[in-house]
Design a protein around this motif. Structure first.
Motif, short mmCIF file in Angstrom:
data_model
loop_
_atom_site.label_atom_id
_atom_site.label_comp_id
_atom_site.label_asym_id
_atom_site.label_seq_id
_atom_site.Cartn_x
_atom_site.Cartn_y
_atom_site.Cartn_z
N UNK A 107 25.83 39.65 47.06
CA UNK A 107 27.07 39.33 47.75
C UNK A 107 27.33 37.84 47.60
N UNK A 108 28.46 37.50 47.03
CA UNK A 108 28.81 36.09 46.85
C UNK A 108 30.32 35.97 46.83
N UNK A 109 30.90 35.43 47.92
CA UNK A 109 32.36 35.33 48.02
C UNK A 109 32.78 33.87 47.89
N UNK A 110 33.81 33.61 47.08
CA UNK A 110 34.48 32.32 47.10
C UNK A 110 35.97 32.58 46.93
N UNK A 111 36.76 31.52 46.90
CA UNK A 111 38.21 31.71 46.95
C UNK A 111 38.77 32.42 45.72
N UNK A 112 38.04 32.43 44.61
CA UNK A 112 38.52 33.16 43.44
C UNK A 112 38.50 34.67 43.65
N UNK A 113 37.88 35.14 44.74
CA UNK A 113 37.91 36.56 45.06
C UNK A 113 39.22 36.97 45.74
N UNK A 114 40.04 36.00 46.14
CA UNK A 114 41.32 36.32 46.76
C UNK A 114 42.25 36.91 45.71
N UNK A 115 42.78 38.06 46.00
CA UNK A 115 43.65 38.76 45.06
C UNK A 115 45.14 38.50 45.36
N UNK A 116 45.51 38.55 46.63
CA UNK A 116 46.91 38.37 47.00
C UNK A 116 47.05 37.52 48.26
#
Length: 371
Positions: A107-116
């Motif tokens: 699990x690794x979230x950063x802002x590039x995971x934002x889709x919309x």
């Protein structure tokens, strides 16, 4: 992780998804024509990749339709409607983000995971105006598909195993990944402004300008146009089609122009379907893709779909190279639980003018649960 353990873990994840209660995200409405709806999906999968010398078993998130969550706000203003959409991937390890040497973070979230993060104004007479992070006009134009197996099989053939490197015939790992040799030139999502016309007898015309606002030190600019067509009432047939072109400029890289189109037709009485797609990049290569599908209602669970497809590309990595892939897929819908359980197999064949590479293959088994 050995194959038995990985398969058992994947089966447990699938069982959990199927056993989960079926529900859709609730919608809350006000007295002035406004509403709030949240939604999402989980798409865990077991991936087994064979590079011709070794097999690698992973538990991954299916990059073809990744796990995500989001919400929509809608407010009517007379005949017009203002909409806001927020959606993000959950940041699970992606099927195209693992390779022979690394499984990456679970699990690794950063802002590039934002889709919309998308604001839209849908007018009654002048089309739809959009601004924010979201789909470019050319997003999805390569993916016309009525087979019912799009969750695990489609023109984006690298989604299943894009991070893995091909092995040379001598057994060494090369510098060519699956995603390098197999691409669909689809538009994707950027921070953009976009305009879509009204629907004219099934036709919608779109145009957008965007830049990559989620990455730092990035000056990419893309302009694109597209036209899409949908007709569900052509006698015994239904048709989806799309065509688009995109121009991209970025410091340090050559300007490029992509042209992509796709068509899907279904014979609704029999459930047979055919999809074709093709794309070309002016400074790189081109490809053609075809998919034959069949959907039947054999059980009370939901529809059962099968497909077989073939991808043929050239000059993707270097002049004179060739890339072929074929795959088969099966998807079983479980309507009461909003689940699509799937099993797919795909082979990759890549060669260039100086090197011979081993064929590779991938198995994907999992389930997508929408809520």
């Amino acid at each position: 992780m050995n194959k038995r353990l990985a398969f058992n873990a994947s089966a447990a994840a699938l069982a959990t998804a199927i056993a989960s209660p079926a529900f859709a995200g609730p919608t809350y409405e006000n007295d002035t024509g406004g509403s709030f709806t949240w939604y999402g999906q989980l798409n865990p999968s077991f991936q087994s990749y064979d590079d011709g010398a070794n097999t690698y078993d992973r538990l991954v998130d299916n990059a073809g339709s990744n796990s995500r969550i989001g919400f929509r706000l809608k407010q009517a203003f007379g005949e017009n409607t203002l909409l806001f959409k927020f959606e993000t991937a959950l940041g699970f390890r992606q099927s195209d983000g693992v390779d022979q040497g690394s499984t990456g973070d679970s699990l690794s979230w950063d802002r590039t995971n934002i889709r919309h993060v998308d604001l839209q104004f849908d007018t009654a007479s002048y089309g739809t105006f959009s601004a924010g992070q979201g789909s470019m006009a050319s997003d999805g134009i390569s993916g016309s598909d009525r087979s019912g197996t799009g969750v695990v099989a489609g023109v984006a053939t690298a989604d299943s195993a894009g991070g893995y490197a091909f092995r040379t015939s001598a057994g060494a790992l090369s510098g060519v990944d699956v995603s390098d040799a197999f691409t669909d030139y689809d538009g994707g999502r950027l921070g953009r402004v976009r305009y879509d016309t009204e629907n004219y007898n099934g036709f919608v015309f779109s145009a957008s300008y965007g830049t990559d606002i989620l990455k730092t030190s990035n000056d990419r600019e893309t302009y694109d146009i597209a036209v899409s067509y949908n007709n569900e009432n052509m006698g015994d047939f239904a048709l989806d089609a799309a065509l688009g072109a995109a121009w991209t400029e970025e410091t340090g890289t050559a300007d490029k122009r992509d042209i992509v189109g796709s068509v899907a037709v279904e014979h609704t009485p029999t459930g047979l379907s055919l999809a074709v797609a093709a794309g070309e990049r002016d400074i790189a290569g081109s490809y053609a893709y075809a998919k034959l599908g069949y959907t039947a209602n054999w059980t009370s669970l939901g529809s059962t779909s099968f497909s077989v497809d073939y991808y043929d590309g050239s000059d993707m990595v270097s002049a004179g190279d060739s890339a072929q892939s074929w795959g088969v897929a099966a998807v079983q819908k479980i309507d009461n639980y909003n689940v699509e359980a799937y099993l797919a197999y795909r082979e990759y064949d890549y060669d260039d003018v100086s090197t011979t590479y081993s064929d590779s293959s991938v198995i994907m088994a999992g389930a997508r649960w929408k809520f």
